[in-house]
Enzyme design. Structure first.
Site, PDB file in Angstrom:
ATOM      1  N   LYS A 185     -18.682   6.223   0.960  1.00 42.67           N
ATOM      2  CA  LYS A 185     -19.591   6.063  -0.034  1.00 42.67           C
ATOM      3  C   LYS A 185     -20.307   4.407   0.282  1.00 42.67           C
ATOM      4  O   LYS A 185     -21.206   4.454   0.614  1.00 42.67           O
ATOM      5  CB  LYS A 185     -18.907   5.971  -0.823  1.00 42.67           C
ATOM      6  CG  LYS A 185     -18.020   6.644  -1.396  1.00 42.67           C
ATOM      7  CD  LYS A 185     -17.012   6.885  -2.938  1.00 42.67           C
ATOM      8  CE  LYS A 185     -16.279   6.004  -2.635  1.00 42.67           C
ATOM      9  NZ  LYS A 185     -14.663   6.078  -1.556  1.00 42.67           N
ATOM     10  N   ARG A 188     -10.084  -4.743   5.912  1.00 47.31           N
ATOM     11  CA  ARG A 188      -9.648  -5.372   4.974  1.00 47.31           C
ATOM     12  C   ARG A 188      -8.036  -5.661   4.683  1.00 47.31           C
ATOM     13  O   ARG A 188      -7.785  -4.650   5.572  1.00 47.31           O
ATOM     14  CB  ARG A 188     -10.753  -4.765   4.176  1.00 47.31           C
ATOM     15  CG  ARG A 188     -12.186  -4.876   3.429  1.00 47.31           C
ATOM     16  CD  ARG A 188     -12.730  -3.535   2.511  1.00 47.31           C
ATOM     17  NE  ARG A 188     -11.609  -2.227   1.536  1.00 47.31           N
ATOM     18  CZ  ARG A 188     -11.981  -1.792   0.905  1.00 47.31           C
ATOM     19  NH1 ARG A 188     -13.127  -1.395   0.938  1.00 47.31           N
ATOM     20  NH2 ARG A 188     -11.055  -1.535   0.156  1.00 47.31           N
ATOM     21  N   ARG A 211     -12.826   5.667 -11.319  1.00 44.35           N
ATOM     22  CA  ARG A 211     -11.839   6.420 -10.173  1.00 44.35           C
ATOM     23  C   ARG A 211     -10.312   7.457 -11.648  1.00 44.35           C
ATOM     24  O   ARG A 211      -9.715   7.830 -10.309  1.00 44.35           O
ATOM     25  CB  ARG A 211     -11.085   4.867  -9.480  1.00 44.35           C
ATOM     26  CG  ARG A 211     -11.434   5.396  -8.143  1.00 44.35           C
ATOM     27  CD  ARG A 211     -10.740   4.349  -7.820  1.00 44.35           C
ATOM     28  NE  ARG A 211     -10.894   4.069  -6.552  1.00 44.35           N
ATOM     29  CZ  ARG A 211     -11.378   3.020  -5.617  1.00 44.35           C
ATOM     30  NH1 ARG A 211     -12.827   2.717  -6.150  1.00 44.35           N
ATOM     31  NH2 ARG A 211     -11.364   3.396  -4.214  1.00 44.35           N
ATOM     32  N   ARG A 266     -11.377   0.314  10.354  1.00 38.09           N
ATOM     33  CA  ARG A 266     -12.417  -0.266   9.133  1.00 38.09           C
ATOM     34  C   ARG A 266     -12.650  -1.250   9.664  1.00 38.09           C
ATOM     35  O   ARG A 266     -11.418  -2.492   9.626  1.00 38.09           O
ATOM     36  CB  ARG A 266     -12.847   0.601   8.142  1.00 38.09           C
ATOM     37  CG  ARG A 266     -14.073  -1.008   7.568  1.00 38.09           C
ATOM     38  CD  ARG A 266     -14.191   0.090   6.075  1.00 38.09           C
ATOM     39  NE  ARG A 266     -13.243   0.574   5.344  1.00 38.09           N
ATOM     40  CZ  ARG A 266     -12.929   0.631   3.949  1.00 38.09           C
ATOM     41  NH1 ARG A 266     -14.304   1.144   3.798  1.00 38.09           N
ATOM     42  NH2 ARG A 266     -11.922   0.950   3.441  1.00 38.09           N
ATOM     43  N   ARG A 323      -3.278   4.261  -0.843  1.00 36.56           N
ATOM     44  CA  ARG A 323      -4.133   4.402  -1.613  1.00 36.56           C
ATOM     45  C   ARG A 323      -5.057   6.270  -1.169  1.00 36.56           C
ATOM     46  O   ARG A 323      -5.691   6.439  -2.616  1.00 36.56           O
ATOM     47  CB  ARG A 323      -5.287   3.810  -0.853  1.00 36.56           C
ATOM     48  CG  ARG A 323      -5.451   2.339  -1.006  1.00 36.56           C
ATOM     49  CD  ARG A 323      -6.249   0.938  -0.354  1.00 36.56           C
ATOM     50  NE  ARG A 323      -7.637   1.603  -0.604  1.00 36.56           N
ATOM     51  CZ  ARG A 323      -8.517   1.168   1.006  1.00 36.56           C
ATOM     52  NH1 ARG A 323      -7.923   0.887   2.002  1.00 36.56           N
ATOM     53  NH2 ARG A 323      -9.895   0.927   0.142  1.00 36.56           N
TER      54      ARG A 323
HETATM   55  P1  AMP Z   1     -12.766   0.443  -2.665  1.00 42.84           P
HETATM   56  O1  AMP Z   1     -13.644  -1.096  -1.964  1.00 42.84           O
HETATM   57  O2  AMP Z   1     -13.314   0.861  -3.573  1.00 42.84           O
HETATM   58  O3  AMP Z   1     -11.937   1.072  -1.975  1.00 42.84           O
HETATM   59  O4  AMP Z   1     -11.766  -0.231  -3.854  1.00 42.84           O
HETATM   60  C1  AMP Z   1     -10.603  -1.095  -3.614  1.00 42.84           C
HETATM   61  C2  AMP Z   1      -9.537  -1.253  -3.635  1.00 42.84           C
HETATM   62  O5  AMP Z   1      -9.897  -2.190  -5.589  1.00 42.84           O
HETATM   63  C3  AMP Z   1      -9.016  -0.038  -4.768  1.00 42.84           C
HETATM   64  O6  AMP Z   1      -8.156   0.639  -3.688  1.00 42.84           O
HETATM   65  C4  AMP Z   1      -8.380  -0.501  -6.167  1.00 42.84           C
HETATM   66  O7  AMP Z   1      -7.605  -1.196  -5.768  1.00 42.84           O
HETATM   67  C5  AMP Z   1      -9.587  -1.372  -6.990  1.00 42.84           C
HETATM   68  N1  AMP Z   1     -10.608  -0.329  -8.037  1.00 42.84           N
HETATM   69  C6  AMP Z   1     -11.572  -0.457  -7.372  1.00 42.84           C
HETATM   70  N2  AMP Z   1     -12.436   0.189  -8.030  1.00 42.84           N
HETATM   71  C7  AMP Z   1     -11.863   0.956  -8.818  1.00 42.84           C
HETATM   72  C8  AMP Z   1     -11.490   1.535 -10.356  1.00 42.84           C
HETATM   73  N3  AMP Z   1     -13.168   2.245 -10.655  1.00 42.84           N
HETATM   74  N4  AMP Z   1     -10.112   1.896 -11.168  1.00 42.84           N
HETATM   75  C9  AMP Z   1      -8.874   1.209 -10.782  1.00 42.84           C
HETATM   76  N5  AMP Z   1      -8.771   0.447  -9.187  1.00 42.84           N
HETATM   77  C10 AMP Z   1      -9.822  -0.108  -8.828  1.00 42.84           C
END
Ligand code: AMP
Length: 214
Positions: free
Chosen positions: A13, A160, A88, A127, A171
């Site tokens: 994404k 990360r 999400r 990554r 996740r």
């Molecule tokens: P991402 O970079 O989108 O993979 O997000 C990393 C982490 O941030 C996720 O594993 C969640 O802990 C938190 N996070 C990001 N977006 C959301 C969301 N829309 N709802 C809840 N937690 C989020």
């Protein structure tokens, strides 16, 4: 153009969002990026969010909904936006629907980037992200980058905190349980388009771009 990118962690994404930004200049709303910045800045929200993020759990709906509401009311989103990593959960999707109605906006396209689970685990643990320019790389595809230097800007490449094998597994489970139902949710609204995210980045982009061009 108001675009939403759906897909599991590691589906690409962020990579496709960068291409949409380059081609269409739309503001990028990534809740993960917003939360990581809050963590780095050690704001109260960041300190609270970090526990969930490190465990691979979702940050509470009320927190992320508030962040997105605030971001979508900023004037740069008048030309459109790319939502990446939000919603999400069905609660977040319902809240987004209400905010868009309030703002008089509609989603132009919801693009689901589909990748099989084994590839997701391999991609996430490989990554690396540049701390300076934000570019994303995969050290399986480009092993020379294990030296930790960004080929784009010379910045340091980091893994990360939540891309370790244990957190990645959680996740992906959280994704299956809480986020995958959004595929049917948006399919029922008639706005969902699928892209095969197992292809190489350029081919995924060709497919995404042809959807955006309508
Ligand atoms: P991402 O970079 O989108 O993979 O997000 C990393 C982490 O941030 C996720 O594993 C969640 O802990 C938190 N996070 C990001 N977006 C959301 C969301 N829309 N709802 C809840 N937690 C989020």
């Amino acid at each position: 153009m108001n675009v939403m990118l759906l897909g599991a962690p590691g589906a690409g994404k962020g990579t496709q969002a960068a291409k949409i930004i380059e081609a269409y200049g739309l503001p990028h709303i990534s809740t993960g990026d917003i939360l990581r910045k809050a963590v780095a800045d050690q704001t109260p929200l960041g300190i609270e969010a970090k526990r969930y993020m490190d465990a691979g759990e979702l940050v509470p709906d009320s927190v992320v909904i508030g962040l997105v509401k605030e971001r979508l009311s900023q004037p740069d989103t008048d030309v459109g936006f790319i939502l990446d990593g939000f919603p999400r959960t069905v609660v977040q999707a319902d809240a987004l629907g209400e905010v868009l109605v309030e703002l008089g906006k509609e989603l132009t396209a919801v693009v689901s980037i589909d990748v099989d689970k084994q590839s997701l685990i391999a991609r996430l643990t490989a990554r690396r992200t540049c701390g300076a320019c934000g570019a994303i790389f995969n050290v399986i595809v480009r092993p020379e980058l294990l030296d930790g230097v960004c080929p784009t800007c010379g910045g340091a490449l980091n893994q990360r905190d939540d891309d370790t094998v244990e957190t990645v597994t959680n996740r992906l489970n959280v994704y299956e349980r809480s986020t995958a139902p959004l595929i049917d949710y948006y399919a029922e609204k008639g706005v969902l388009r699928h892209v095969d995210g197992n292809q190489d980045v350029g081919d995924v982009w060709t497919a995404v771009d042809s959807i955006l061009k309508g």
